[in-house]
Design a protein around this motif. Structure first.
Motif, PDB file in Angstrom:
ATOM      1  N   ARG A  45       1.598  21.501 -26.001  1.00  0.00           N
ATOM      2  CA  ARG A  45       2.631  20.414 -26.141  1.00  0.00           C
ATOM      3  C   ARG A  45       3.215  19.911 -24.795  1.00  0.00           C
ATOM      4  O   ARG A  45       3.854  18.727 -24.521  1.00  0.00           O
ATOM      5  CB  ARG A  45       3.736  20.866 -26.784  1.00  0.00           C
ATOM      6  CG  ARG A  45       3.105  21.209 -28.225  1.00  0.00           C
ATOM      7  CD  ARG A  45       2.464  20.275 -29.251  1.00  0.00           C
ATOM      8  NE  ARG A  45       2.371  20.421 -30.366  1.00  0.00           N
ATOM      9  CZ  ARG A  45       1.427  21.410 -31.152  1.00  0.00           C
ATOM     10  NH1 ARG A  45       0.753  21.886 -30.341  1.00  0.00           N
ATOM     11  NH2 ARG A  45       1.347  21.523 -32.261  1.00  0.00           N
ATOM     12  N   ASN A  46       3.440  20.990 -23.904  1.00  0.00           N
ATOM     13  CA  ASN A  46       4.104  20.757 -22.654  1.00  0.00           C
ATOM     14  C   ASN A  46       3.373  19.510 -21.813  1.00  0.00           C
ATOM     15  O   ASN A  46       3.963  18.672 -21.034  1.00  0.00           O
ATOM     16  CB  ASN A  46       4.426  21.846 -21.918  1.00  0.00           C
ATOM     17  CG  ASN A  46       5.537  21.591 -21.033  1.00  0.00           C
ATOM     18  OD1 ASN A  46       6.585  20.888 -21.261  1.00  0.00           O
ATOM     19  ND2 ASN A  46       5.401  22.497 -19.746  1.00  0.00           N
ATOM     20  N   ARG A  49       4.436  16.246 -22.441  1.00  0.00           N
ATOM     21  CA  ARG A  49       5.608  15.549 -21.998  1.00  0.00           C
ATOM     22  C   ARG A  49       5.638  15.020 -20.735  1.00  0.00           C
ATOM     23  O   ARG A  49       4.764  15.276 -19.714  1.00  0.00           O
ATOM     24  CB  ARG A  49       6.605  16.750 -21.922  1.00  0.00           C
ATOM     25  CG  ARG A  49       6.732  17.411 -23.089  1.00  0.00           C
ATOM     26  CD  ARG A  49       7.658  18.703 -23.016  1.00  0.00           C
ATOM     27  NE  ARG A  49       9.014  18.396 -22.487  1.00  0.00           N
ATOM     28  CZ  ARG A  49       9.759  19.397 -21.768  1.00  0.00           C
ATOM     29  NH1 ARG A  49       9.199  20.433 -21.388  1.00  0.00           N
ATOM     30  NH2 ARG A  49      11.121  18.885 -21.365  1.00  0.00           N
ATOM     31  N   LEU A  53      10.519  14.993 -17.687  1.00  0.00           N
ATOM     32  CA  LEU A  53      11.099  15.778 -18.471  1.00  0.00           C
ATOM     33  C   LEU A  53      10.609  17.328 -18.396  1.00  0.00           C
ATOM     34  O   LEU A  53      11.706  18.311 -18.304  1.00  0.00           O
ATOM     35  CB  LEU A  53      10.809  15.362 -20.160  1.00  0.00           C
ATOM     36  CG  LEU A  53      11.478  14.060 -20.567  1.00  0.00           C
ATOM     37  CD1 LEU A  53      10.991  13.894 -22.059  1.00  0.00           C
ATOM     38  CD2 LEU A  53      12.954  14.239 -20.541  1.00  0.00           C
ATOM     39  N   ARG A  54       9.400  17.643 -18.047  1.00  0.00           N
ATOM     40  CA  ARG A  54       9.093  18.911 -17.650  1.00  0.00           C
ATOM     41  C   ARG A  54       9.772  19.393 -16.411  1.00  0.00           C
ATOM     42  O   ARG A  54      10.085  20.528 -16.185  1.00  0.00           O
ATOM     43  CB  ARG A  54       7.789  18.984 -17.317  1.00  0.00           C
ATOM     44  CG  ARG A  54       6.745  18.745 -18.597  1.00  0.00           C
ATOM     45  CD  ARG A  54       5.298  18.979 -18.161  1.00  0.00           C
ATOM     46  NE  ARG A  54       4.863  17.634 -17.751  1.00  0.00           N
ATOM     47  CZ  ARG A  54       3.476  17.568 -17.259  1.00  0.00           C
ATOM     48  NH1 ARG A  54       2.616  18.275 -17.297  1.00  0.00           N
ATOM     49  NH2 ARG A  54       3.108  16.153 -16.955  1.00  0.00           N
TER      50      ARG A  54
END
Length: 78
Positions: A45-46, A49, A53-54
């Motif tokens: 999921r990461n 992104r 945003l990370r």
């Protein structure tokens, strides 16, 4: 007895301790199972992104410590 891990936003310098940062909880009979499921979910999921945003809101993997009744950070999610 179950072992609990969670994927959460890393705490910010001004976040109150009681703020709920949880993205998703993972429970299993063994720590290895819970950690593996949490790490796989978070990594996939990461990566979806945007990089900004990370960087601004990083995710971390945490484990529930029953002795101190609080979450302890394991490591950051790549």
């Amino acid at each position: 007895m179950y072992v609990m891990y969670r994927v959460a936003y890393a705490p910010g310098p001004e976040d109150p301790p009681e703020r709920d940062r949880t993205l998703r909880d993972f429970t299993a009979v063994t720590g290895r199972e819970a950690e593996k499921a949490a790490r796989e979910w978070a990594t996939s999921r990461n990566q979806q992104r945007p990089p900004e945003l990370r960087e601004k809101w990083p995710w971390v993997l945490e484990r529930w410590n029953g002795r101190i009744r609080d979450w302890e950070q394991i490591n950051a999610i790549p």
